[in-house]
Design a protein around this motif. Structure first.
Motif, PDB file in Angstrom:
ATOM      1  N   ASN A  80       0.755  -1.285   0.568  1.00 21.64           N
ATOM      2  CA  ASN A  80       0.577   0.019  -0.051  1.00 21.64           C
ATOM      3  C   ASN A  80       0.950   1.290   0.341  1.00 21.64           C
ATOM      4  N   PHE A  81       1.847   1.372   0.771  1.00 20.77           N
ATOM      5  CA  PHE A  81       2.542   2.607   1.086  1.00 20.77           C
ATOM      6  C   PHE A  81       3.819   2.310  -0.422  1.00 20.77           C
ATOM      7  N   LEU A  82       3.782   1.792  -0.427  1.00 22.20           N
ATOM      8  CA  LEU A  82       4.922   1.243  -1.693  1.00 22.20           C
ATOM      9  C   LEU A  82       4.089   1.944  -3.254  1.00 22.20           C
ATOM     10  N   GLY A  83       2.561   0.934  -3.294  1.00 23.97           N
ATOM     11  CA  GLY A  83       2.278   2.099  -4.539  1.00 23.97           C
ATOM     12  C   GLY A  83       1.515   3.395  -4.388  1.00 23.97           C
ATOM     13  N   GLY A  84       1.165   3.692  -3.267  1.00 22.13           N
ATOM     14  CA  GLY A  84       0.487   5.347  -2.824  1.00 22.13           C
ATOM     15  C   GLY A  84       1.848   6.110  -2.537  1.00 22.13           C
ATOM     16  N   SER A  85       2.857   5.840  -2.493  1.00 21.95           N
ATOM     17  CA  SER A  85       4.318   6.836  -3.660  1.00 21.95           C
ATOM     18  C   SER A  85       4.372   6.466  -4.745  1.00 21.95           C
ATOM     19  N   ALA A  86       4.679   6.098  -5.531  1.00 23.42           N
ATOM     20  CA  ALA A  86       4.401   5.120  -6.647  1.00 23.42           C
ATOM     21  C   ALA A  86       3.066   5.785  -7.301  1.00 23.42           C
ATOM     22  N   VAL A  87       2.745   5.593  -7.245  1.00 27.00           N
ATOM     23  CA  VAL A  87       0.859   5.857  -8.057  1.00 27.00           C
ATOM     24  C   VAL A  87       0.664   7.549  -9.065  1.00 27.00           C
ATOM     25  N   ARG A  88       1.232   8.512  -8.235  1.00 23.57           N
ATOM     26  CA  ARG A  88       0.840   9.433  -8.631  1.00 23.57           C
ATOM     27  C   ARG A  88       1.734  10.164  -9.526  1.00 23.57           C
ATOM     28  N   ASP A  89       2.368   9.537 -10.069  1.00 24.70           N
ATOM     29  CA  ASP A  89       4.222   9.820 -10.855  1.00 24.70           C
ATOM     30  C   ASP A  89       3.922   9.013 -11.865  1.00 24.70           C
ATOM     31  N   HIS A  90       3.690   7.502 -11.769  1.00 26.89           N
ATOM     32  CA  HIS A  90       3.475   7.067 -12.822  1.00 26.89           C
ATOM     33  C   HIS A  90       2.080   5.556 -12.348  1.00 26.89           C
ATOM     34  N   PRO A  91       0.711   6.470 -12.172  1.00 25.04           N
ATOM     35  CA  PRO A  91      -0.146   5.272 -12.430  1.00 25.04           C
ATOM     36  C   PRO A  91      -0.081   4.090 -13.032  1.00 25.04           C
ATOM     37  N   ARG A  92       0.333   3.837 -14.713  1.00 24.62           N
ATOM     38  CA  ARG A  92       0.367   2.546 -15.360  1.00 24.62           C
ATOM     39  C   ARG A  92       1.188   1.623 -14.284  1.00 24.62           C
ATOM     40  N   SER A  93       2.420   2.285 -14.764  1.00 24.58           N
ATOM     41  CA  SER A  93       3.356   1.245 -14.036  1.00 24.58           C
ATOM     42  C   SER A  93       3.132   0.272 -12.626  1.00 24.58           C
ATOM     43  N   THR A  94       2.994   1.330 -11.883  1.00 25.65           N
ATOM     44  CA  THR A  94       2.375   0.622 -10.434  1.00 25.65           C
ATOM     45  C   THR A  94       1.512  -0.187 -11.005  1.00 25.65           C
ATOM     46  N   THR A  95       0.196   0.675 -11.212  1.00 26.01           N
ATOM     47  CA  THR A  95      -0.774  -0.655 -11.485  1.00 26.01           C
ATOM     48  C   THR A  95      -0.848  -1.966 -11.971  1.00 26.01           C
ATOM     49  N   THR A  96       0.142  -2.111 -13.446  1.00 24.39           N
ATOM     50  CA  THR A  96       1.224  -3.555 -14.110  1.00 24.39           C
ATOM     51  C   THR A  96       1.297  -4.055 -13.293  1.00 24.39           C
ATOM     52  N   THR A  97       2.725  -3.316 -12.261  1.00 25.29           N
ATOM     53  CA  THR A  97       3.298  -4.643 -10.792  1.00 25.29           C
ATOM     54  C   THR A  97       2.295  -4.997 -10.247  1.00 25.29           C
ATOM     55  N   ALA A  98       1.220  -4.250  -9.532  1.00 24.54           N
ATOM     56  CA  ALA A  98       1.069  -4.576  -8.825  1.00 24.54           C
ATOM     57  C   ALA A  98      -0.160  -5.390  -8.843  1.00 24.54           C
ATOM     58  N   VAL A  99      -0.773  -5.554 -10.366  1.00 23.82           N
ATOM     59  CA  VAL A  99      -2.091  -6.771 -10.699  1.00 23.82           C
ATOM     60  C   VAL A  99      -1.044  -7.526 -11.252  1.00 23.82           C
ATOM     61  N   ALA A 100       0.038  -7.898 -11.885  1.00 29.77           N
ATOM     62  CA  ALA A 100       1.245  -8.996 -12.271  1.00 29.77           C
ATOM     63  C   ALA A 100       1.649  -9.618 -10.970  1.00 29.77           C
TER      64      ALA A 100
END
Length: 421
Positions: free
Chosen positions: A272-292
């Motif tokens: 959650n904290f890694l995603g929250g830090s990264a999603v603002r600047d890199h929404p697509r790559s963050t989401t893709t990595t999380a789901v993968a």
């Protein structure tokens, strides 16, 4: 007209705002714990009422289905009521639901209590998910959102394992009674520290209609909705029945199940904290990595989850991946409708909860007809489709200029990267 400005924004003082954010976070933590606690106690409750694991899975299906309806209905019907009062009322309803669950003499009363949980989930989450900007200064909104959304994995890391452990010691009824007492404490905290929150952006039916119309037009909301559907369907279709998998395939006892769920939840907090830090600047790559990561864990568990170490490692991977999903998908919805944050939260909550219900239901049918391992493979396959969805969106090369003006993401404080397109 989609929104009525009935009160000017009044950010809370720094200290008071922090306490208010904390109270909302604890409130969502209690709600999440109550909603998903049956996952850890599934087999115990099923045994007590002499029902199948799939039938017991209705405890997850029912609140998700009700929450999907409650999110828009409660938000629109109470749009002009002070949001502080609504949050307190919904937490009171949750306290009643836990009391009914603890005393339920038959399974249909258990499901009735889960209906009350669903109303609370739909209403509270829709209102609370967009409150950060009203509780803290603008520069702290991103951090406040991360803290609020941390309540989701925290419910997994502390709530579900603790409830599972307590259920093994004193029974599932006492566990829900204990959660009821905790809910009463949360209600008192909300009353004490939340500031008045008069209607500022009144969500009307027209706002939701506009967002639904955007889906047909192929705007970012459509991508966000499809992504949420696939990811949450896969996760709850599989995770709802992770306890039967650990007991039947990994062959571990209740104490080990508790520790494994604790490890999963801890990884979820990190995600959650890694995603929250990264999603603002890199929404697509963050989401893709999380789901993968989630997809890989689900697909590999039937192969490597036969051993304790394999199950532990893959649950950690799954936890990190899915831990980033709520904050990532909520960010997509917020970017898709920056002019109507509460309406975006309503649509996010409704789609999220409806998919929890659908996933748990399909998982229950599958687990009764096949096996927990098959359910995990199916979940991993659907998560794979979600990865392809994000990849296709990236491959389309669409930038913000392709979207209608009202659906463009809010500007960031600095120049965006290519991933922001």
């Amino acid at each position: 007209m989609s929104t009525v400005l009935s009160a000017p924004p009044t950010p809370a003082r720094r200290g008071a705002g922090g306490l208010a954010v904390l109270s909302v976070t604890i409130g969502i933590f209690t709600i999440v714990t109550t909603e998903i606690l049956p996952i850890g106690l599934l087999t115990s409750i099923a045994d007590d009422f002499t029902i199948t694991d799939g039938m017991a899975g209705l405890m997850m299906t029912m609140p998700g289905l009700v929450a999907a309806v409650a999110a828009p209905v409660v938000t629109v019907a109470t749009a002009r009521i002070d949001r502080r009062r609504m949050l307190c009322l919904l937490i009171f309803l949750l306290m009643l639901a836990n009391a009914l669950m603890a005393a339920a003499p038959c399974y249909w009363m258990v499901l009735l209590s889960r209906v009350l949980v669903g109303i609370t989930v739909g209403g509270f989450w829709s209102i609370a998910a967009g409150l950060a900007e009203r509780l803290v200064a603008p520069e702290s909104v991103g951090r406040a959102n991360t803290v609020i959304f941390s309540s989701v994995p925290l419910g997994s890391v502390f709530g579900v394992p603790a409830g599972t452990f307590l259920g093994g010691l004193v029974g599932w009824r006492t566990t829900f009674a204990t959660i009821g007492v905790l809910t009463a404490g949360v209600l008192a905290l909300l009353i004490l520290v939340l500031p008045p929150l008069p209607a500022r952006q009144v969500t009307r039916v027209g706002v939701l209609r506009d967002l639904v119309r955007d889906l047909v037009r192929g705007t970012p909301t459509r991508i966000a909705l499809l992504l949420t559907f696939l990811v949450v369907l896969a996760h709850f279709g599989a995770y709802t029945y992770v306890t039967p998998f650990l007991e039947q395939v990994t062959h571990v006892g209740p104490a080990a199940v508790t520790l494994l769920l604790l490890a999963y939840g801890g990884a979820g907090v990190l995600g959650n904290f890694l995603g929250g830090s990264a999603v603002r600047d890199h929404p697509r790559s963050t989401t893709t990595t999380a789901v993968a990561l989630s997809a890989a864990a689900m697909l590999l568990l039937p192969l490597l989850g036969r051993w304790d170490v394999g199950a532990l490692v893959l649950l950690l991977v799954w936890g990190v991946g899915y831990g980033a999903v709520p904050v990532s998908t909520q960010a997509w919805f917020a970017r898709a409708a920056p002019a109507a944050p509460e309406a975006a939260s309503v649509l996010f909550t409704a789609s999220f909860q409806a998919t929890i219900s659908f996933g748990a239901l399909l998982g229950g049918v599958a687990v009764d007809r096949t096996s927990p391992s098959t359910v995990l493979v199916l979940g991993g396959s659907v998560s794979g489709l979600a990865v392809l969805t994000v990849a296709a969106h990236i491959g389309s090369g669409r930038t913000l200029d392709h979207y209608p003006r009202g659906n463009r993401p809010a500007p960031t404080d600095r120049a965006g990267s290519a991933d922001d397109r």
